[in-house]
Scaffold this motif. Structure first.
Motif, PDB file in Angstrom:
ATOM      1  N   THR A   9      68.034 -19.574  -0.478  1.00 61.14           N
ATOM      2  CA  THR A   9      68.554 -18.871  -1.649  1.00 61.14           C
ATOM      3  C   THR A   9      68.564 -17.377  -1.363  1.00 61.14           C
ATOM      4  O   THR A   9      67.563 -16.821  -0.901  1.00 61.14           O
ATOM      5  N   VAL A  10      69.687 -16.755  -1.630  1.00 55.73           N
ATOM      6  CA  VAL A  10      69.863 -15.314  -1.447  1.00 55.73           C
ATOM      7  C   VAL A  10      70.000 -14.689  -2.829  1.00 55.73           C
ATOM      8  O   VAL A  10      70.652 -15.252  -3.711  1.00 55.73           O
ATOM      9  N   VAL A  11      69.393 -13.521  -3.008  1.00 53.34           N
ATOM     10  CA  VAL A  11      69.427 -12.836  -4.306  1.00 53.34           C
ATOM     11  C   VAL A  11      70.223 -11.552  -4.210  1.00 53.34           C
ATOM     12  O   VAL A  11      70.064 -10.768  -3.260  1.00 53.34           O
ATOM     13  N   GLY A  12      71.085 -11.344  -5.182  1.00 56.52           N
ATOM     14  CA  GLY A  12      71.805 -10.082  -5.303  1.00 56.52           C
ATOM     15  C   GLY A  12      71.746  -9.606  -6.740  1.00 56.52           C
ATOM     16  O   GLY A  12      71.761 -10.414  -7.663  1.00 56.52           O
ATOM     17  N   TRP A  13      71.649  -8.324  -6.921  1.00 55.38           N
ATOM     18  CA  TRP A  13      71.656  -7.733  -8.267  1.00 55.38           C
ATOM     19  C   TRP A  13      72.998  -7.049  -8.470  1.00 55.38           C
ATOM     20  O   TRP A  13      73.516  -6.403  -7.557  1.00 55.38           O
ATOM     21  N   SER A  14      73.580  -7.232  -9.633  1.00 52.34           N
ATOM     22  CA  SER A  14      74.906  -6.671  -9.902  1.00 52.34           C
ATOM     23  C   SER A  14      74.940  -5.196  -9.519  1.00 52.34           C
ATOM     24  O   SER A  14      74.080  -4.413  -9.925  1.00 52.34           O
ATOM     25  N   GLY A  15      75.950  -4.829  -8.729  1.00 53.50           N
ATOM     26  CA  GLY A  15      76.089  -3.446  -8.291  1.00 53.50           C
ATOM     27  C   GLY A  15      75.433  -3.162  -6.958  1.00 53.50           C
ATOM     28  O   GLY A  15      75.621  -2.078  -6.392  1.00 53.50           O
ATOM     29  N   SER A  16      74.662  -4.116  -6.429  1.00 50.24           N
ATOM     30  CA  SER A  16      74.002  -3.924  -5.129  1.00 50.24           C
ATOM     31  C   SER A  16      74.248  -5.155  -4.262  1.00 50.24           C
ATOM     32  O   SER A  16      74.052  -6.281  -4.730  1.00 50.24           O
ATOM     33  N   ILE A  62      82.458 -16.885  -0.421  1.00 49.85           N
ATOM     34  CA  ILE A  62      81.628 -17.072  -1.612  1.00 49.85           C
ATOM     35  C   ILE A  62      82.430 -17.860  -2.637  1.00 49.85           C
ATOM     36  O   ILE A  62      83.475 -17.403  -3.110  1.00 49.85           O
ATOM     37  N   ASP A  63      81.953 -19.068  -2.920  1.00 56.49           N
ATOM     38  CA  ASP A  63      82.553 -19.896  -3.963  1.00 56.49           C
ATOM     39  C   ASP A  63      81.748 -19.650  -5.233  1.00 56.49           C
ATOM     40  O   ASP A  63      80.590 -20.072  -5.343  1.00 56.49           O
ATOM     41  N   THR A  64      82.363 -18.960  -6.186  1.00 59.48           N
ATOM     42  CA  THR A  64      81.616 -18.511  -7.359  1.00 59.48           C
ATOM     43  C   THR A  64      81.436 -19.636  -8.368  1.00 59.48           C
ATOM     44  O   THR A  64      82.164 -20.638  -8.369  1.00 59.48           O
ATOM     45  N   GLU A  65      80.480 -19.423  -9.208  1.00 63.27           N
ATOM     46  CA  GLU A  65      80.218 -20.353 -10.305  1.00 63.27           C
ATOM     47  C   GLU A  65      81.439 -20.480 -11.197  1.00 63.27           C
ATOM     48  O   GLU A  65      81.651 -21.510 -11.849  1.00 63.27           O
ATOM     49  N   GLN A  66      82.252 -19.427 -11.223  1.00 66.36           N
ATOM     50  CA  GLN A  66      83.439 -19.408 -12.083  1.00 66.36           C
ATOM     51  C   GLN A  66      84.649 -20.078 -11.442  1.00 66.36           C
ATOM     52  O   GLN A  66      85.734 -20.099 -12.024  1.00 66.36           O
ATOM     53  N   GLY A  67      84.481 -20.620 -10.222  1.00 67.79           N
ATOM     54  CA  GLY A  67      85.563 -21.355  -9.576  1.00 67.79           C
ATOM     55  C   GLY A  67      86.452 -20.528  -8.670  1.00 67.79           C
ATOM     56  O   GLY A  67      87.489 -21.015  -8.200  1.00 67.79           O
ATOM     57  N   ALA A  94      85.859 -13.339  -0.228  1.00 67.26           N
ATOM     58  CA  ALA A  94      85.475 -13.066   1.152  1.00 67.26           C
ATOM     59  C   ALA A  94      84.543 -11.871   1.263  1.00 67.26           C
ATOM     60  O   ALA A  94      84.235 -11.424   2.367  1.00 67.26           O
ATOM     61  N   GLU A  95      84.103 -11.336   0.128  1.00 64.21           N
ATOM     62  CA  GLU A  95      83.164 -10.220   0.165  1.00 64.21           C
ATOM     63  C   GLU A  95      82.207 -10.318  -1.019  1.00 64.21           C
ATOM     64  O   GLU A  95      82.502 -10.972  -2.033  1.00 64.21           O
ATOM     65  N   ALA A  96      81.056  -9.679  -0.875  1.00 68.63           N
ATOM     66  CA  ALA A  96      79.992  -9.811  -1.877  1.00 68.63           C
ATOM     67  C   ALA A  96      80.048  -8.730  -2.948  1.00 68.63           C
ATOM     68  O   ALA A  96      79.272  -8.786  -3.907  1.00 68.63           O
ATOM     69  N   ASP A  97      80.931  -7.753  -2.807  1.00 65.97           N
ATOM     70  CA  ASP A  97      81.004  -6.678  -3.797  1.00 65.97           C
ATOM     71  C   ASP A  97      81.624  -7.180  -5.094  1.00 65.97           C
ATOM     72  O   ASP A  97      82.593  -7.945  -5.086  1.00 65.97           O
ATOM     73  N   GLY A  98      81.057  -6.713  -6.211  1.00 66.05           N
ATOM     74  CA  GLY A  98      81.654  -6.986  -7.510  1.00 66.05           C
ATOM     75  C   GLY A  98      81.572  -8.423  -7.972  1.00 66.05           C
ATOM     76  O   GLY A  98      82.378  -8.855  -8.798  1.00 66.05           O
ATOM     77  N   LEU A  99      80.616  -9.184  -7.476  1.00 69.51           N
ATOM     78  CA  LEU A  99      80.486 -10.573  -7.898  1.00 69.51           C
ATOM     79  C   LEU A  99      79.995 -10.664  -9.342  1.00 69.51           C
ATOM     80  O   LEU A  99      79.143  -9.883  -9.769  1.00 69.51           O
ATOM     81  N   PRO A 100      80.515 -11.609 -10.098  1.00 66.53           N
ATOM     82  CA  PRO A 100      80.019 -11.789 -11.466  1.00 66.53           C
ATOM     83  C   PRO A 100      78.629 -12.415 -11.435  1.00 66.53           C
ATOM     84  O   PRO A 100      78.265 -13.094 -10.464  1.00 66.53           O
ATOM     85  N   PRO A 101      77.835 -12.210 -12.474  1.00 64.48           N
ATOM     86  CA  PRO A 101      76.535 -12.886 -12.532  1.00 64.48           C
ATOM     87  C   PRO A 101      76.711 -14.401 -12.491  1.00 64.48           C
ATOM     88  O   PRO A 101      77.681 -14.946 -13.026  1.00 64.48           O
ATOM     89  N   GLY A 102      75.780 -15.059 -11.838  1.00 68.19           N
ATOM     90  CA  GLY A 102      75.844 -16.515 -11.740  1.00 68.19           C
ATOM     91  C   GLY A 102      75.155 -17.006 -10.493  1.00 68.19           C
ATOM     92  O   GLY A 102      74.563 -16.227  -9.729  1.00 68.19           O
ATOM     93  N   VAL A 103      75.239 -18.313 -10.275  1.00 71.22           N
ATOM     94  CA  VAL A 103      74.678 -18.936  -9.074  1.00 71.22           C
ATOM     95  C   VAL A 103      75.850 -19.456  -8.260  1.00 71.22           C
ATOM     96  O   VAL A 103      76.509 -20.428  -8.641  1.00 71.22           O
ATOM     97  N   HIS A 104      76.123 -18.794  -7.150  1.00 76.76           N
ATOM     98  CA  HIS A 104      77.297 -19.072  -6.338  1.00 76.76           C
ATOM     99  C   HIS A 104      76.891 -19.769  -5.029  1.00 76.76           C
ATOM    100  O   HIS A 104      75.707 -19.895  -4.721  1.00 76.76           O
ATOM    101  N   ARG A 105      77.899 -20.197  -4.286  1.00 79.53           N
ATOM    102  CA  ARG A 105      77.661 -20.819  -2.980  1.00 79.53           C
ATOM    103  C   ARG A 105      78.150 -19.869  -1.899  1.00 79.53           C
ATOM    104  O   ARG A 105      79.307 -19.452  -1.896  1.00 79.53           O
ATOM    105  N   THR A 142      74.835 -21.918   5.113  1.00 75.18           N
ATOM    106  CA  THR A 142      75.157 -21.868   3.692  1.00 75.18           C
ATOM    107  C   THR A 142      73.884 -21.577   2.900  1.00 75.18           C
ATOM    108  O   THR A 142      72.771 -21.854   3.358  1.00 75.18           O
ATOM    109  N   ALA A 143      74.064 -21.012   1.723  1.00 76.44           N
ATOM    110  CA  ALA A 143      72.923 -20.689   0.859  1.00 76.44           C
ATOM    111  C   ALA A 143      73.402 -20.588  -0.581  1.00 76.44           C
ATOM    112  O   ALA A 143      74.589 -20.376  -0.854  1.00 76.44           O
ATOM    113  N   HIS A 144      72.472 -20.759  -1.495  1.00 78.20           N
ATOM    114  CA  HIS A 144      72.730 -20.431  -2.891  1.00 78.20           C
ATOM    115  C   HIS A 144      72.648 -18.912  -3.030  1.00 78.20           C
ATOM    116  O   HIS A 144      71.754 -18.278  -2.465  1.00 78.20           O
ATOM    117  N   LEU A 145      73.560 -18.343  -3.773  1.00 74.55           N
ATOM    118  CA  LEU A 145      73.567 -16.898  -4.009  1.00 74.55           C
ATOM    119  C   LEU A 145      73.412 -16.647  -5.506  1.00 74.55           C
ATOM    120  O   LEU A 145      74.306 -16.958  -6.300  1.00 74.55           O
TER     121      LEU A 145
END
Length: 694
Positions: free
Chosen positions: A78-85, A101-106, A110-121, A133-136
């Motif tokens: 499991t990898v942790v990211g905080w919005s904005g970082s 990154i396959d987001t929770e929102q579907g 191809a980049e980690a910037d600006g991801l919405p909050p959630g648990v992604h793949r 692979t990891a949970h993000l």
């Protein structure tokens, strides 16, 4: 007489292996002292994590395997990211590594910037075609700061009997309390004890802190008359008889000195609920129930299946037929199909309880409360209960949570609760923790987390060994906090951590950084780094819930008079001579009263000038709390009417009626919810809170 020989400390290899798996090899009962964990404790703890350290050869093999695994690993599970970082784990990947990154929102990114909050793949591919692979988990940086200060009531729900409850407080009483306190007292919240599902069977453990399930509430709290189907039972005479029997239970507690009897209450309510279960649901109710079943999914099916099986085989799944001990076995599926009526019954009870919990929260919000109901999350579950059965792969078999020896308890503590395995949590993307929080936030305006330090580490005690033979196991606190902040922010809820007692350095700071409030209890707030005197109000922390007492401590009246010492003496709980304990308690109360007087907070009651009255002193205590910068101020509801008795007296079992006492007046006479609403003493104290402590 010779002192016992200390246990053998871990070898160098065993220590290295332990550290790599988050198992501590020592602990510090005080800042200036370190105690080594025994080799036995470390070895057994590693075994519970699936690591063989039984021989020197096994230790060397496991150490080599772990070092190789960590050296070759591209990503943790499991990898942790905080919005904005960006997630820190990505910074150490080889240059040129591709991300997907396959987001929770579907979406796919191809980049980690600006991801919405959630648990992604998260999938990474290095330039030499290695993949991982990891949970993000992406969470907001922190929870919002509460808007303005609020004050509220703290109560153990079972102790709050109205003239309509069935021998113990229920969710109808909670809704009434919230609606009244919000409208008439200006209260912003009501905090209750854990309402988790208890382990069935008489006698039931009355403690709300050792439940069968934390994911689902206990139907013993239902107000039967508020269930719509109660109006349409085929045999209303049977329901009337049950209501009469419930009235006798209530009267026995309120007027005959009887203790709250949860088992007797549940016997009546269960019979009533069986009657209600025979009433077909109307189309709208049926649709709502089906939605609930779909939302809760596998978790509810497991819980209801365990309840149905427990009716047949008893409440400890370890004693069930072998095939039924596995929730995913063919035998369990067959048994579930054969018990489908009972599975549906228990599922419906979970829905009914969820509905009334939601109604209680709505009653508070509609009464103007900014928070509403503050629910309590127990630190763990019963080893024989529903959660331990359904999620057993996530629990450490043969281990129990407790506390190490310290200045207050030389023998340590064993709470009898199996701990979560940190490795399995990480592998699942913290799914059990996420699901648990999501379930509670359905009807909570805020969540109090008992022993919040457990997000960082827990003291594991091997089965059959004393608590002194345990050791700490570390959890990924960043991931646990990210899940907590993510789910709380989605629910728009506050989080309060119970961080009393010995707290590891850095824990309170980490919680504050993420917007988790702490807990400050007046009698413990002293200048421990200075002269030890009571801490002036301007030196208290702001990010906390400030209270005068808790369910595990003496009431304020008993603390001020020293009656708590007499109670503990009568039960043989004192470890020092009675006079010594009395003198210390009197000095402690005297120091606080002196400070209250110097600050001009002691006023006479009833328009008089007597500042020595107990009622005046309790009001002064709460004026003091309002002088602190604490964002939330809680009033222990029994303090409002001068109750002397603690709800729970740690260190006792049968010697004291823990978790079975109704709220009472100074003479020990039970006080109903209706009496509370009409109490001049309560209104005078709450007026202090409404006026801001003037």
């Amino acid at each position: 007489m010779t002192a016992p020989r200390p246990a053998d400390p871990p070898s160098e290899d065993l220590s290295r292996l332990a550290v790599l798996h988050g198992v501590a090899t020592s602990y510090s009962p005080s800042p200036d002292r370190s105690v080594a964990a025994s080799a036995t404790a470390v070895t057994l703890t590693l075994a519970a994590l699936g690591v063989d350290a039984s021989t020197p050869g096994a230790v060397r093999a496991a150490l080599a395997a772990r070092e190789r695994e960590l050296g070759e690993r591209l990503l943790p599970p499991t990898v942790v990211g905080w919005s904005g970082s960006p997630p820190a784990a990505l910074a150490v990947l080889p240059e040129g590594t591709r991300l997907r990154i396959d987001t929770e929102q579907g979406e796919s990114r191809a980049e980690a910037d600006g991801l919405p909050p959630g648990v992604h793949r998260l999938t990474v591919t290095t330039p030499d075609d290695r993949t991982a692979t990891a949970h993000l988990i992406v969470a907001p940086p922190r929870l919002p700061t509460p808007a303005g200060r609020s004050h509220g009531l703290l109560v153990q729900l079972y102790s709050l009997l109205s003239r309509r409850s069935w021998g113990m407080g229920d969710l109808g009483d909670l809704a009434e309390l919230a609606g009244w306190a919000g409208r008439s007292l200006g209260a912003g919240f009501v905090q209750v004890n854990p309402l988790h599902a208890a382990v069935p069977g008489a006698p039931t453990d009355p403690s709300p802190y050792r439940p069968s399930s934390r994911r689902f509430p206990d139907p013993v709290h239902l107000r039967i008359e508020d269930v719509p189907e109660a109006a349409y039972v085929e045999d209303p005479e049977r329901l009337r008889v049950l209501l009469e029997r419930a009235g006798r239970l209530r009267e026995a507690v309120l007027h005959k000195g009887a203790l709250i009897d949860r088992d007797a209450v549940w016997e009546l309510k269960r019979e009533a609920l069986e009657l209600l279960g025979e009433v077909p649901l109307g189309p709208g109710r049926r649709a709502a129930y089906c939605d609930f079943l779909a939302e809760q999914g596998q978790a509810l099916e497991d819980h209801a299946t365990w309840c149905a099986l427990a009716e047949v085989h008893g409440s400890d799944w370890h004693r069930w037929p072998t095939g039924l001990r596995d929730p995913r076995s063919a035998e369990t599926t067959q048994a579930r199909n054969g018990l489908m009526d009972r599975v549906d019954f228990w599922s419906r009870l979970a829905w009914l309880t969820d509905t009334q919990l939601t109604a209680a929260q709505r009653a508070g919000l509609e009464a103007g409360m900014p928070v509403g109901i503050v629910h309590d999350l127990a630190v763990g579950v019963h080893p024989g209960g529903a959660d331990a059965w359904a999620q057993q792969e996530h629990f450490a078999a043969g281990m129990s949570v407790g506390a190490p020896p310290d200045a207050f308890n030389a023998r340590g503590q064993d709470w009898g609760l199996p701990p979560w395995r940190p490795d399995r949590l990480a592998e699942s993307g913290y799914a059990p923790f996420r699901e648990l929080l999501r379930a509670l936030f359905r009807y909570a305006g805020a969540l109090r987390i008992d022993h919040v330090m457990g997000l960082f580490r827990l003291w594991w005690v091997p089965q059959g060994h004393p608590p002194t033979e345990g050791t700490y196991v570390r959890y990924d606190a960043e991931a646990m906090l990210a899940v907590l902040v993510l789910e709380a922010s989605r629910a728009g809820a506050l989080v309060i951590g119970e961080d009393l007692g010995t707290v590891e350095p850095g824990v309170r700071e980490a919680l504050r950084e993420r917007g988790v409030l702490g807990t400050s209890v007046l009698w413990f707030e002293r200048d421990w780094d200075g002269d030890g005197r009571p801490l002036p109000p301007d030196r208290w922390r702001a990010d906390c819930l400030a209270t005068a007492t808790t369910h595990d401590l003496p009431s304020t009246a008993a603390r001020l008079t020293g009656e708590h010492v007499e109670l503990r003496d009568s039960l043989g709980l004192l470890t020092r001579p009675l006079e010594e304990e009395r003198a210390e308690a009197a000095a402690d109360a005297g120091e606080w009263l002196s400070l209250l007087s110097r600050l001009g907070l002691l006023h006479g009651t009833g328009g008089g000038g007597d500042t020595s009255s107990e009622e005046a002193q309790i009001q002064a205590v709460h004026r003091f709390l309002l002088r602190t910068p604490a964002r939330m101020v809680g009033v222990w509801l029994p303090d409002c009417v001068g109750d002397r008795r603690p709800q729970n007296l740690p260190g006792t079992w049968d010697q004291y009626p823990n978790w079975r006492l109704p709220i009472a007046d100074p003479q020990g006479r039970p006080v109903t919810l209706e009496d509370l609403a009409a109490s001049p003493r309560l209104h005078a104290l709450m007026e202090v809170l409404r006026e801001g402590g003037a």
